[in-house]
Design an enzyme around this catalytic site. Structure first.
Site: not given
Length: 187
Positions: A15, A64, A66, A91
Site C-alpha cells: 500500500y 488499516y 476502515n 485522500d
C-alpha cells in the site's frame, strides 16, 4: 499548545505509494523534514515534531483504513487533545488530482476511514485536510483505483503537493484553522 496530525493510510509495502496512503506520505515528509522517526505505539506509528513553538504528534494508524477511529480515539484521549486540535489528512475522490481543501468539519463523503472516525468519536466536527486524487476509474473499480499507485504524470507533481499539504498541516497549528483555510483554500 499540542496538536494531533493523523495521516490516513494502510500499513504494508503493497500500500506504500497508493492514493489511499497520501496521509501517510504527508506525515512521512514532515517527519523526515524534522529529523523525526516513527515508533510503534498503540494502534499507530507515532512521532513528535515542533514548529514555531507548537508541538505536533504525528499518528499513522496501524489499524488499516476502515478502523482508523480506534487509533484516533486512543491518541486524542492519551494526549488529552480536543478534536478541534486534530487534523486528519486523507485522500478524496471528489476533488480533482492535487486539489487540497481544509475544512473544520464535514461528512465522510463515502470515505471508510473518515466514517469510522466519525462513528468512534460520535461527531463530524473535527478538522480535515482532503487531498484530491480524482475519480478516474470505471464503475465498480473504486477500490482498485485508490489502492493503486499514482500514475507517472501525477508523480511529477506529487512531491510539491505533499510539501504543500505538509505546510498546510503545520499552518493549522501555528496560525489556526480559519487563517490557514483563507490562505490555502483559495489557491
Amino acid at each position: 499548545m499540542k496538536y494531533l496530525l493523523v495521516g490516513l493510510g494502510n500499513i504494508g509495502p503493497e500500500y506504500a505509494n497508493t492514493r489511499h496512503n497520501i496521509g501517510f506520505m504527508v506525515l512521512d515528509y514532515l517527519a523526515k523534514k524534522h529529523d523525526a522517526t516513527f515508533d510503534s505505539g498503540r494502534h499507530a506509528f507515532v512521532t513528535e515534531i515542533k514548529s514555531k513553538g507548537k508541538s505536533f504528534t504525528l499518528v499513522k494508524p496501524t489499524t488499516y483504513m476502515n478502523l482508523s477511529g480506534k487509533a484516533v480515539s486512543h491518541w486524542l484521549s492519551i494526549l488529552k487533545i480536543p478534536a478541534n486540535q486534530m487534523l486528519v489528512i486523507t485522500d478524496d475522490l471528489a476533488l480533482p488530482y492535487g486539489k487540497l481543501r481544509m475544512r473544520s468539519k464535514g461528512s465522510a463523503g463515502g470515505h471508510n476511514g473518515l466514517k469510522h472516525i466519525e462513528e468512534t468519536l460520535g461527531t463530524t466536527e473535527y478538522p480535515r485536510l482532503r487531498f484530491g486524487v480524482d475519480a478516474k476509474f470505471s464503475k465498480g473499480r473504486q477500490v482498485d483505483y485508490v489502492l493503486s499507485p499514482f500514475n507517472p504524470d501525477e508523480q511529477i507533481e506529487l512531491p510539491t503537493l505533499i510539501e504543500k499539504a505538509a505546510d498546510m498541516s503545520l499552518s493549522f497549528g501555528t496560525i489556526g484553522l480559519e487563517r490557514t483555510m483563507n490562505f490555502y483554500n483559495t489557491k
